[in-house]
Structures are given as structure tokens and as C-alpha cells.
Design a protein around this motif. Structure first.
Motif, PDB file in Angstrom:
ATOM      1  N   ILE A 242      75.904 106.354  38.726  1.00 31.68           N
ATOM      2  CA  ILE A 242      76.096 106.537  37.289  1.00 31.68           C
ATOM      3  C   ILE A 242      75.667 107.946  36.876  1.00 31.68           C
ATOM      4  CG2 ILE A 242      75.229 105.829  35.027  1.00 31.68           C
ATOM      5  CD1 ILE A 242      75.208 102.988  35.996  1.00 31.68           C
ATOM      6  N   THR A 243      74.540 108.411  37.433  1.00 32.65           N
ATOM      7  CA  THR A 243      74.080 109.769  37.122  1.00 32.65           C
ATOM      8  C   THR A 243      75.101 110.805  37.569  1.00 32.65           C
ATOM      9  OG1 THR A 243      71.783 109.055  37.392  1.00 32.65           O
ATOM     10  CG2 THR A 243      72.212 111.420  37.459  1.00 32.65           C
ATOM     11  N   VAL A 244      75.632 110.630  38.766  1.00 31.87           N
ATOM     12  CA  VAL A 244      76.609 111.588  39.291  1.00 31.87           C
ATOM     13  C   VAL A 244      77.876 111.576  38.454  1.00 31.87           C
ATOM     14  CG1 VAL A 244      78.033 112.149  41.298  1.00 31.87           C
ATOM     15  CG2 VAL A 244      75.677 111.402  41.621  1.00 31.87           C
ATOM     16  N   VAL A 245      78.335 110.394  38.079  1.00 30.32           N
ATOM     17  CA  VAL A 245      79.550 110.294  37.267  1.00 30.32           C
ATOM     18  C   VAL A 245      79.333 110.941  35.902  1.00 30.32           C
ATOM     19  CG1 VAL A 245      81.107 108.690  36.109  1.00 30.32           C
ATOM     20  CG2 VAL A 245      80.413 108.256  38.459  1.00 30.32           C
ATOM     21  N   ALA A 246      78.160 110.704  35.301  1.00 30.53           N
ATOM     22  CA  ALA A 246      77.874 111.305  33.991  1.00 30.53           C
ATOM     23  C   ALA A 246      77.840 112.823  34.070  1.00 30.53           C
ATOM     24  CB  ALA A 246      76.548 110.768  33.461  1.00 30.53           C
ATOM     25  N   LEU A 247      77.213 113.351  35.124  1.00 26.55           N
ATOM     26  CA  LEU A 247      77.128 114.803  35.270  1.00 26.55           C
ATOM     27  C   LEU A 247      78.459 115.424  35.668  1.00 26.55           C
ATOM     28  CD1 LEU A 247      73.679 115.146  37.092  1.00 26.55           C
ATOM     29  CD2 LEU A 247      74.192 115.551  34.675  1.00 26.55           C
ATOM     30  N   SER A 248      79.392 114.603  36.150  1.00 25.01           N
ATOM     31  CA  SER A 248      80.684 115.128  36.593  1.00 25.01           C
ATOM     32  C   SER A 248      81.633 115.388  35.441  1.00 25.01           C
ATOM     33  CB  SER A 248      81.337 114.148  37.573  1.00 25.01           C
ATOM     34  OG  SER A 248      81.729 112.957  36.916  1.00 25.01           O
ATOM     35  N   PHE A 249      81.250 115.002  34.219  1.00 31.07           N
ATOM     36  CA  PHE A 249      82.131 115.244  33.077  1.00 31.07           C
ATOM     37  C   PHE A 249      82.444 116.731  32.949  1.00 31.07           C
ATOM     38  CE2 PHE A 249      82.996 111.604  30.269  1.00 31.07           C
ATOM     39  CZ  PHE A 249      82.351 110.606  30.988  1.00 31.07           C
ATOM     40  N   GLY A 250      81.396 117.554  33.033  1.00 30.12           N
ATOM     41  CA  GLY A 250      81.628 118.990  32.942  1.00 30.12           C
ATOM     42  C   GLY A 250      82.434 119.516  34.106  1.00 30.12           C
ATOM     43  N   THR A 251      82.182 119.007  35.319  1.00 27.62           N
ATOM     44  CA  THR A 251      82.933 119.427  36.494  1.00 27.62           C
ATOM     45  C   THR A 251      84.392 119.032  36.373  1.00 27.62           C
ATOM     46  OG1 THR A 251      80.951 119.145  37.845  1.00 27.62           O
ATOM     47  CG2 THR A 251      83.044 119.291  39.011  1.00 27.62           C
ATOM     48  N   LEU A 252      84.649 117.832  35.845  1.00 23.65           N
ATOM     49  CA  LEU A 252      86.022 117.391  35.670  1.00 23.65           C
ATOM     50  C   LEU A 252      86.758 118.270  34.666  1.00 23.65           C
ATOM     51  CD1 LEU A 252      85.791 113.494  35.738  1.00 23.65           C
ATOM     52  CD2 LEU A 252      86.903 114.982  37.399  1.00 23.65           C
ATOM     53  N   PHE A 253      86.041 118.746  33.644  1.00 22.25           N
ATOM     54  CA  PHE A 253      86.680 119.636  32.688  1.00 22.25           C
ATOM     55  C   PHE A 253      87.102 120.937  33.367  1.00 22.25           C
ATOM     56  CE2 PHE A 253      85.617 117.304  28.834  1.00 22.25           C
ATOM     57  CZ  PHE A 253      86.620 117.736  27.988  1.00 22.25           C
ATOM     58  N   SER A 254      86.257 121.481  34.237  1.00 26.08           N
ATOM     59  CA  SER A 254      86.635 122.701  34.945  1.00 26.08           C
ATOM     60  C   SER A 254      87.736 122.427  35.943  1.00 26.08           C
ATOM     61  CB  SER A 254      85.406 123.290  35.657  1.00 26.08           C
ATOM     62  OG  SER A 254      84.896 122.370  36.626  1.00 26.08           O
ATOM     63  N   GLY A 255      87.681 121.262  36.606  1.00 26.30           N
ATOM     64  CA  GLY A 255      88.772 120.894  37.499  1.00 26.30           C
ATOM     65  C   GLY A 255      90.061 120.644  36.750  1.00 26.30           C
ATOM     66  N   ALA A 256      89.938 120.099  35.526  1.00 27.54           N
ATOM     67  CA  ALA A 256      91.130 119.858  34.713  1.00 27.54           C
ATOM     68  C   ALA A 256      91.778 121.170  34.305  1.00 27.54           C
ATOM     69  CB  ALA A 256      90.756 119.030  33.488  1.00 27.54           C
ATOM     70  N   LEU A 257      90.987 122.234  34.163  1.00 26.01           N
ATOM     71  CA  LEU A 257      91.567 123.538  33.845  1.00 26.01           C
ATOM     72  C   LEU A 257      92.575 123.943  34.914  1.00 26.01           C
ATOM     73  CD1 LEU A 257      91.824 126.389  32.680  1.00 26.01           C
ATOM     74  CD2 LEU A 257      89.670 126.965  33.823  1.00 26.01           C
ATOM     75  N   ILE A 258      92.174 123.835  36.167  1.00 26.22           N
ATOM     76  CA  ILE A 258      93.076 124.213  37.259  1.00 26.22           C
ATOM     77  C   ILE A 258      94.256 123.247  37.318  1.00 26.22           C
ATOM     78  CG2 ILE A 258      93.239 124.528  39.750  1.00 26.22           C
ATOM     79  CD1 ILE A 258      90.258 125.205  39.735  1.00 26.22           C
ATOM     80  N   THR A 259      93.969 121.960  37.221  1.00 26.71           N
ATOM     81  CA  THR A 259      95.029 120.968  37.318  1.00 26.71           C
ATOM     82  C   THR A 259      96.006 121.084  36.161  1.00 26.71           C
ATOM     83  OG1 THR A 259      93.464 119.478  38.415  1.00 26.71           O
ATOM     84  CG2 THR A 259      95.500 118.508  37.581  1.00 26.71           C
ATOM     85  N   GLU A 260      95.488 121.261  34.946  1.00 31.62           N
ATOM     86  CA  GLU A 260      96.375 121.399  33.792  1.00 31.62           C
ATOM     87  C   GLU A 260      97.234 122.657  33.893  1.00 31.62           C
ATOM     88  OE1 GLU A 260      93.379 119.150  30.599  1.00 31.62           O
ATOM     89  OE2 GLU A 260      93.758 121.305  30.469  1.00 31.62           O
ATOM     90  N   THR A 261      96.667 123.719  34.445  1.00 33.38           N
ATOM     91  CA  THR A 261      97.447 124.944  34.612  1.00 33.38           C
ATOM     92  C   THR A 261      98.531 124.758  35.665  1.00 33.38           C
ATOM     93  OG1 THR A 261      95.515 126.280  34.005  1.00 33.38           O
ATOM     94  CG2 THR A 261      97.305 127.395  35.147  1.00 33.38           C
ATOM     95  N   MET A 262      98.182 124.109  36.771  1.00 39.03           N
ATOM     96  CA  MET A 262      99.155 123.911  37.850  1.00 39.03           C
ATOM     97  C   MET A 262     100.310 123.026  37.412  1.00 39.03           C
ATOM     98  SD  MET A 262      98.071 125.721  40.380  1.00 39.03           S
ATOM     99  CE  MET A 262      99.178 125.099  41.627  1.00 39.03           C
ATOM    100  N   PHE A 263     100.032 122.027  36.583  1.00 38.00           N
ATOM    101  CA  PHE A 263     101.072 121.073  36.184  1.00 38.00           C
ATOM    102  C   PHE A 263     101.534 121.280  34.737  1.00 38.00           C
ATOM    103  CE2 PHE A 263      98.797 118.850  39.608  1.00 38.00           C
ATOM    104  CZ  PHE A 263      99.863 118.566  40.446  1.00 38.00           C
ATOM    105  N   SER A 264     101.158 122.405  34.124  1.00 37.64           N
ATOM    106  CA  SER A 264     101.581 122.720  32.753  1.00 37.64           C
ATOM    107  C   SER A 264     101.261 121.580  31.797  1.00 37.64           C
ATOM    108  CB  SER A 264     103.093 123.033  32.723  1.00 37.64           C
ATOM    109  OG  SER A 264     103.400 124.136  33.538  1.00 37.64           O
TER     110      SER A 264
END
Length: 320
Positions: A242-264
């Protein structure tokens, strides 16, 4: 619990306030400003025009004064206008926040739903061929960069199967099925990129829990192995995850930047990136604060879930 939740919410608001000042100051220190960009784009602008525009937008005032003015307006729901989109910031971010929430929510649910059983199975038979296979998959998922994974998935899925779009979001009035078709590859990319880390944490937490005294006692009493894994060990092992998942919110946002850019995909990550490059101060500031707020909200939710999974945890600082 309500008192603790109110305390954590107050602390989060203080952190958000401090972050708003730091982000505002850092953005203000960036070279150039919107007026400079307007001048470079239009040679007809004179120095008098530039000075008049800076006075109009308050760019000639000290940093603290400008921040105080922005904060006062933001507390009233006015986050300013976007220079790039020529619209209020709230009208731009709200739909993009919704699309990012759908993307992150689906990928997070899928990755956790897959990582939990994989971690439990690997911990149930440590150092077995199954465990080695799961670890191999995890290390591969952790090592692969999201942009490279996105390209590979486009080549393997979108190119041979024409029914799976390689990017975009479809028409503005697209139905649910059309949205799901465009969501498939971005969600798959983020899910595969997250499974490895979650599975490794789940496996480590399960191995640690299975070595504790109460698990050995349950086995000595003849409790079925399945019940030991699911009924006794899994509940305690979920706390670190649960701690790891909660802290991954920020990481997912940075990962979403790359993913959103790649898939427009027009989400928060891509919008913040474009706003930062375009010196769109208001849009970049509010977008970054929104990402910070999501991370803080995830931490509060994780703390509240602890009590539901482990009754020994007390919000009054006592354990029993």
C-alpha cells in the motif's frame, strides 16, 4: 480516525502551500517570460509596448508580490489564463485531469491486480522455477524504459492489428468502445511498466511475513496452506505494498508524461510538459500542484487503509 484524517489533511494543505511557492519561484526564475516570447515573435513590438504589457500582467512587480496576488486569486477559484490555449486554466486542466485519471486508474488497478497473485505465488515457492520465472519478468519490466516499451507495443500490436489505434483519442464525441480502443496501448504500457516493481515488493513482503512466529504457529496447528497464505500472511504483507502504491502516484504521473506523449493522449503529463516548454506559467504551475495534490492524497489514503488491514495500528499513537 476523523481527527487523524483532519490532521493529515491540514498537513497536506501546508505542504501544498509551500510547494506552490517553490514551484512559482522556480517557474519565475526560468529564462524569458511570455512578453519576451511575444516580442521575439513580432518585431513590430517596441520597448514601450513590452513595458506596458508587463505592467498589465504584473510581471514588473517583485516575486513575492506577484505570488501573493496569484495565491489570492487562486483561493477564489481563479487560476489565471493559459497563454498557449487562450482559455482559463481550470477549463483546460479539468478534462485533461479526467483523462489522466482514467489512464492511471486503469493501469494501477490492473498492475496491482496482477502483481499481488504473482508475488504470492513466487513467495509460496521461493527459489523454484516459478519464482525464478516471476523474478525474470519483474527485472525485465523494471529495466525497460517506458518510451521503448511503447514503441515495441506499437510495432507488435498496432501495426499488425489495424483495429488497435497507435495513438490519439478518437473523435470528440467518440463512444465508450472507441475510447477503450485508444486506451488499450497506453494502459498496457503503464501496466507492464508497473507490474515488475509491485510484484517484487509483494514477494519480499510475503517472504518476510511467512517467516514470522504467528505463521509458524498457524502451520503447527494444521491450518491449510492456502488459508495460511491468504488468510494470515497476505493481509499483513499488503501493508508495505500500500505504501509503495501510494508513493507511486507521482512516479505514474511522470511515466504518464512519456506514455501520453508517445500515444498522443491529451492528459496532465503531456499538458504540463507543453506548458513548461511554452513558458505558460499559470498552466504549468497549477498542473504541477495538481500532481503534488494527487501524491499527498495517495499518502493519506494509504494511512487510512492501514487501520482497515491491521487492527493493531492506532491513529492515537498506540498499538495493541
Amino acid at each position: 480516525m476523523l481527527t487523524y484524517a483532519a490532521q493529515r489533511l491540514t498537513e497536506s494543505l501546508i505542504v501544498l502551500f509551500i510547494m506552490s511557492f517553490l514551484v512559482y519561484a522556480l517557474i519565475g526564475l526560468m529564462p524569458g517570460d511570455p512578453i519576451d516570447l511575444m516580442i521575439s515573435a513580432n518585431p513590430a513590438f517596441t520597448a514601450e509596448d513590452a513595458q506596458r504589457l508587463k505592467e498589465l500582467y504584473g510581471l514588473d512587480r517583485p516575486l513575492l508580490e506577484r505570488y501573493a496576488a496569484w495565491l489570492g486569486a487562486a483561493l477564489q477559484g481563479d487560476f489565471g489564463y493559459s497563454r498557449l490555449y487562450q482559455q482559463p486554466v481550470g477549463e483546460i486542466l479539468l478534462p485533461r485531469l479526467g483523462w489522466t485519471s482514467v489512464l492511471l486508474g486503469l493501469s494501477l488497478l490492473l498492475s496491482v491486480a496482477i502483481a499481488i497473485p504473482l508475488g504470492v505465488l513466487a513467495a509460496a515457492k521461493p527459489y523454484s522455477p516459478l519464482d525464478y520465472g516471476v523474478n525474470l519478468i519483474c527485472f525485465a519490466g523494471i529495466s525497460v524504459p517506458p518510451f521503448w516499451l511503447a514503441l515495441i507495443l506499437i510495432l507488435l500490436i498496432a501495426v499488425p492489428f489495424q483495429g488497435v489505434p497507435a495513438g490519439g483519442m478518437g473523435e470528440a464525441d467518440a463512444g465508450v468502445w472507441e475510447r477503450l480502443r485508444h486506451l488499450f496501448l497506453p494502459v498496457l504500457t503503464l501496466t507492464l511498466a508497473s507490474i515488475g516493481g509491485f510484484t517484487r515488493f509483494m514477494r519480499g513482503a510475503m517472504l518476510e511475513t511467512l517467516g514470522q512466529d504467528h505463521i509458524r504457529t498457524a502451520r503447527a496447528k494444521g491450518v491449510a496452506p492456502r488459508r495460511v497464505l491468504v488468510g494470515h500472511a497476505l493481509r499483513n504483507a499488503l501493508l508495505p505494498l500500500i505504501t509503495v502504491v501510494a508513493l507511486s502516484f507521482g512516479t505514474l504521473f511522470s511515466g504518464a508524461l512519456i506514455t501520453e506523449t508517445m500515444f498522443s493522449w491529451s492528459g496532465m503529463g503531456r499538458t504540463i510538459y507543453e506548458a513548461t516548454l511554452g513558458n505558460d506559467y499559470n498552466l504549468a504551475l497549477v498542473g504541477l500542484l495538481t500532481a503534488t495534490g494527487f501524491t499527498l492524497a495517495g499518502n493519506i489514503l494509504a494511512d487510512l487503509l492501514y487501520a482497515g488491514l491491521d487492527p493493531r495500528i492506532s491513529f492515537k499513537g498506540e498499538t495493541g
